[in-house]
Design a protein around this motif. Structure first.
Motif, PDB file in Angstrom:
ATOM      1  N   MET A 196      -3.307   6.932  -4.148  1.00 29.02           N
ATOM      2  CA  MET A 196      -3.050   5.834  -3.218  1.00 29.02           C
ATOM      3  C   MET A 196      -3.408   4.536  -3.923  1.00 29.02           C
ATOM      4  SD  MET A 196      -4.345   5.387   0.669  1.00 29.02           S
ATOM      5  CE  MET A 196      -4.875   3.787   1.224  1.00 29.02           C
ATOM      6  N   ILE A 197      -2.547   3.551  -3.773  1.00 27.79           N
ATOM      7  CA  ILE A 197      -2.724   2.284  -4.472  1.00 27.79           C
ATOM      8  C   ILE A 197      -2.475   1.125  -3.516  1.00 27.79           C
ATOM      9  CG2 ILE A 197      -0.329   2.099  -5.230  1.00 27.79           C
ATOM     10  CD1 ILE A 197      -1.352   1.156  -7.948  1.00 27.79           C
ATOM     11  N   THR A 198      -3.213   0.059  -3.728  1.00 32.23           N
ATOM     12  CA  THR A 198      -2.979  -1.195  -3.024  1.00 32.23           C
ATOM     13  C   THR A 198      -2.745  -2.273  -4.065  1.00 32.23           C
ATOM     14  OG1 THR A 198      -4.364  -0.587  -1.136  1.00 32.23           O
ATOM     15  CG2 THR A 198      -3.984  -2.924  -1.483  1.00 32.23           C
ATOM     16  N   LEU A 199      -1.597  -2.915  -3.987  1.00 32.53           N
ATOM     17  CA  LEU A 199      -1.285  -4.050  -4.843  1.00 32.53           C
ATOM     18  C   LEU A 199      -1.521  -5.313  -4.020  1.00 32.53           C
ATOM     19  CD1 LEU A 199       2.083  -2.856  -6.432  1.00 32.53           C
ATOM     20  CD2 LEU A 199      -0.252  -2.526  -7.281  1.00 32.53           C
ATOM     21  N   PRO A 200      -2.233  -6.284  -4.574  1.00 35.74           N
ATOM     22  CA  PRO A 200      -2.533  -7.491  -3.801  1.00 35.74           C
ATOM     23  C   PRO A 200      -1.294  -8.343  -3.549  1.00 35.74           C
ATOM     24  CG  PRO A 200      -3.253  -7.779  -6.065  1.00 35.74           C
ATOM     25  CD  PRO A 200      -2.790  -6.346  -5.930  1.00 35.74           C
ATOM     26  N   ALA A 201      -1.308  -9.087  -2.465  1.00 38.95           N
ATOM     27  CA  ALA A 201      -0.247 -10.057  -2.202  1.00 38.95           C
ATOM     28  C   ALA A 201      -0.168 -11.000  -3.392  1.00 38.95           C
ATOM     29  CB  ALA A 201      -0.561 -10.831  -0.926  1.00 38.95           C
ATOM     30  N   GLY A 202       1.050 -11.315  -3.815  1.00 42.12           N
ATOM     31  CA  GLY A 202       1.246 -12.292  -4.877  1.00 42.12           C
ATOM     32  C   GLY A 202       1.310 -11.741  -6.284  1.00 42.12           C
ATOM     33  N   ILE A 203       1.048 -10.441  -6.496  1.00 39.03           N
ATOM     34  CA  ILE A 203       1.127  -9.863  -7.843  1.00 39.03           C
ATOM     35  C   ILE A 203       2.585  -9.505  -8.139  1.00 39.03           C
ATOM     36  CG2 ILE A 203       0.676  -7.474  -7.140  1.00 39.03           C
ATOM     37  CD1 ILE A 203      -0.933  -7.117  -9.735  1.00 39.03           C
ATOM     38  N   TYR A 204       3.041  -9.866  -9.335  1.00 38.71           N
ATOM     39  CA  TYR A 204       4.378  -9.441  -9.753  1.00 38.71           C
ATOM     40  C   TYR A 204       4.323  -7.965 -10.128  1.00 38.71           C
ATOM     41  CZ  TYR A 204       6.209 -14.184  -9.827  1.00 38.71           C
ATOM     42  OH  TYR A 204       6.639 -15.439  -9.468  1.00 38.71           O
ATOM     43  N   HIS A 205       5.278  -7.208  -9.623  1.00 37.60           N
ATOM     44  CA  HIS A 205       5.304  -5.765  -9.846  1.00 37.60           C
ATOM     45  C   HIS A 205       6.724  -5.235  -9.667  1.00 37.60           C
ATOM     46  CE1 HIS A 205       5.068  -6.111  -5.477  1.00 37.60           C
ATOM     47  NE2 HIS A 205       5.581  -4.899  -5.422  1.00 37.60           N
ATOM     48  N   ILE A 256       0.853  -1.180   0.000  1.00 34.79           N
ATOM     49  CA  ILE A 256       0.000   0.000   0.000  1.00 34.79           C
ATOM     50  C   ILE A 256       0.889   1.229   0.000  1.00 34.79           C
ATOM     51  CG2 ILE A 256      -1.885   1.216   1.150  1.00 34.79           C
ATOM     52  CD1 ILE A 256      -1.224  -2.139   2.494  1.00 34.79           C
ATOM     53  N   ARG A 257       0.686   2.104  -0.993  1.00 33.20           N
ATOM     54  CA  ARG A 257       1.473   3.323  -1.098  1.00 33.20           C
ATOM     55  C   ARG A 257       0.562   4.503  -1.403  1.00 33.20           C
ATOM     56  NH1 ARG A 257       4.212   0.127   0.886  1.00 33.20           N
ATOM     57  NH2 ARG A 257       6.307  -0.548   0.303  1.00 33.20           N
ATOM     58  N   TYR A 258       0.859   5.621  -0.743  1.00 35.55           N
ATOM     59  CA  TYR A 258       0.095   6.859  -0.893  1.00 35.55           C
ATOM     60  C   TYR A 258       1.104   7.965  -1.184  1.00 35.55           C
ATOM     61  CZ  TYR A 258      -2.967  10.725   0.723  1.00 35.55           C
ATOM     62  OH  TYR A 258      -3.701  11.887   0.836  1.00 35.55           O
ATOM     63  N   VAL A 259       1.043   8.546  -2.379  1.00 33.46           N
ATOM     64  CA  VAL A 259       2.015   9.552  -2.790  1.00 33.46           C
ATOM     65  C   VAL A 259       1.628  10.913  -2.199  1.00 33.46           C
ATOM     66  CG1 VAL A 259       3.088  10.739  -4.745  1.00 33.46           C
ATOM     67  CG2 VAL A 259       2.586   8.292  -4.895  1.00 33.46           C
ATOM     68  N   LEU A 260       2.544  11.466  -1.399  1.00 34.97           N
ATOM     69  CA  LEU A 260       2.318  12.752  -0.744  1.00 34.97           C
ATOM     70  C   LEU A 260       2.950  13.898  -1.536  1.00 34.97           C
ATOM     71  CD1 LEU A 260       3.047  11.591   2.911  1.00 34.97           C
ATOM     72  CD2 LEU A 260       0.834  11.705   1.726  1.00 34.97           C
ATOM     73  N   GLU A 261       4.036  13.615  -2.216  1.00 29.31           N
ATOM     74  CA  GLU A 261       4.725  14.595  -3.068  1.00 29.31           C
ATOM     75  C   GLU A 261       5.451  13.832  -4.162  1.00 29.31           C
ATOM     76  OE1 GLU A 261       7.564  16.736  -0.671  1.00 29.31           O
ATOM     77  OE2 GLU A 261       6.027  17.537   0.664  1.00 29.31           O
ATOM     78  N   GLY A 262       5.678  14.489  -5.287  1.00 30.64           N
ATOM     79  CA  GLY A 262       6.442  13.881  -6.363  1.00 30.64           C
ATOM     80  C   GLY A 262       5.630  12.882  -7.168  1.00 30.64           C
ATOM     81  N   SER A 263       6.360  11.980  -7.858  1.00 34.81           N
ATOM     82  CA  SER A 263       5.685  11.037  -8.744  1.00 34.81           C
ATOM     83  C   SER A 263       6.606   9.878  -9.101  1.00 34.81           C
ATOM     84  CB  SER A 263       5.215  11.749 -10.013  1.00 34.81           C
ATOM     85  OG  SER A 263       6.258  12.518 -10.585  1.00 34.81           O
ATOM     86  N   GLY A 264       5.993   8.813  -9.613  1.00 31.33           N
ATOM     87  CA  GLY A 264       6.732   7.634 -10.037  1.00 31.33           C
ATOM     88  C   GLY A 264       5.789   6.650 -10.699  1.00 31.33           C
ATOM     89  N   TYR A 265       6.304   5.455 -10.971  1.00 32.90           N
ATOM     90  CA  TYR A 265       5.532   4.438 -11.678  1.00 32.90           C
ATOM     91  C   TYR A 265       5.543   3.112 -10.931  1.00 32.90           C
ATOM     92  CZ  TYR A 265       6.371   7.493 -15.738  1.00 32.90           C
ATOM     93  OH  TYR A 265       6.448   8.555 -16.606  1.00 32.90           O
ATOM     94  N   PHE A 266       4.376   2.513 -10.808  1.00 30.87           N
ATOM     95  CA  PHE A 266       4.263   1.102 -10.439  1.00 30.87           C
ATOM     96  C   PHE A 266       3.930   0.358 -11.716  1.00 30.87           C
ATOM     97  CE2 PHE A 266       3.792   2.394  -6.027  1.00 30.87           C
ATOM     98  CZ  PHE A 266       4.461   1.369  -5.373  1.00 30.87           C
ATOM     99  N   ASP A 267       4.653  -0.714 -11.975  1.00 26.06           N
ATOM    100  CA  ASP A 267       4.367  -1.589 -13.103  1.00 26.06           C
ATOM    101  C   ASP A 267       3.839  -2.899 -12.536  1.00 26.06           C
ATOM    102  OD1 ASP A 267       5.579   0.385 -14.677  1.00 26.06           O
ATOM    103  OD2 ASP A 267       7.509  -0.659 -14.719  1.00 26.06           O
ATOM    104  N   VAL A 268       2.740  -3.393 -13.099  1.00 22.85           N
ATOM    105  CA  VAL A 268       2.152  -4.658 -12.672  1.00 22.85           C
ATOM    106  C   VAL A 268       1.957  -5.549 -13.894  1.00 22.85           C
ATOM    107  CG1 VAL A 268       1.000  -3.655 -10.652  1.00 22.85           C
ATOM    108  CG2 VAL A 268      -0.244  -3.820 -12.818  1.00 22.85           C
ATOM    109  N   ARG A 269       1.958  -6.848 -13.665  1.00 21.83           N
ATOM    110  CA  ARG A 269       1.722  -7.812 -14.743  1.00 21.83           C
ATOM    111  C   ARG A 269       0.225  -8.066 -14.887  1.00 21.83           C
ATOM    112  NH1 ARG A 269       5.941  -9.116 -18.222  1.00 21.83           N
ATOM    113  NH2 ARG A 269       7.839  -9.388 -17.027  1.00 21.83           N
TER     114      ARG A 269
END
Length: 179
Positions: free
Chosen positions: A124-133, A95-108
């Motif tokens: 704010m994003i939640t990636l599930p357990a077990g996802i390749y990223h 679980i990530r919540y961006v407060l400043e700046g920027s970036g990329y999450f890549d998921v399969r």
């Protein structure tokens, strides 16, 4: 709102957008189908945001800290950036919540293709357990983010292949059920 797209196959700098021509946008529904959850919040009031508190309560996000990823603030910056960008999974949600700046999450996706999710202030994003990223900064080379966890934080990343973990097996079953 969330910006996501299928990535091109270029080996250029990972901090570039890697948008193919023509663009292949990915919507929120498609991300949800992969188990990826997204919220847009007011990052200027993260310390006293009732919406964030509601999400934390409902999803049992009991622990949090703040990380700043940039050359001046993150020890072993170059090494950490390379580690973040290696394809991996976790046994718990990320679980990530961006407060400043920027970036990329890549998921399969289901066909093992990369989807790039652009994250900026308030996302704010939640990636599930077990996802390749994987994660990388964009060309601005700066992000300040809140990291949230259910219970005590676990930082362990398992580089691909890691299909033998129960979290991965459960995630693959989830994908089959939602196909």
């Amino acid at each position: 709102m969330v910006q996501a797209w299928y990535m091109d196959e270029s080996a250029d700098d990972p901090r570039l957008p890697h948008r193919p021509e023509p663009d292949r946008a990915v919507g929120l529904e498609q991300l949800r189908g992969l188990g990826v959850l997204y919220w847009k919040l007011d990052a200027d009031k993260y310390e006293n945001d009732p919406e964030l508190e509601k999400i934390r309560r409902e999803r049992n996000y009991s622990w949090m800290d703040i990380i700043t990823i940039c050359k001046d603030k993150l020890p072993n910056y170059e090494e950490k950036i390379q580690l973040f960008y290696q394809e991996h999974l976790h046994l718990d949600e990320e679980i990530r919540y961006v407060l400043e700046g920027s970036g990329y999450f890549d998921v399969r996706d289901r066909e093992d293709q990369w989807i790039r999710i652009f994250m900026e202030k308030g996302d704010m994003i939640t990636l599930p357990a077990g996802i390749y990223h994987r994660f990388t900064l964009d060309e601005k080379n700066y992000v300040k983010a809140m990291r949230l966890f259910v219970g005590e934080p676990v930082w362990t990343a398992y580089n691909r292949p890691a299909d033998h973990f129960p979290a991965r097996e459960q995630y693959v079953r989830f994908l089959a059920q939602t196909a």
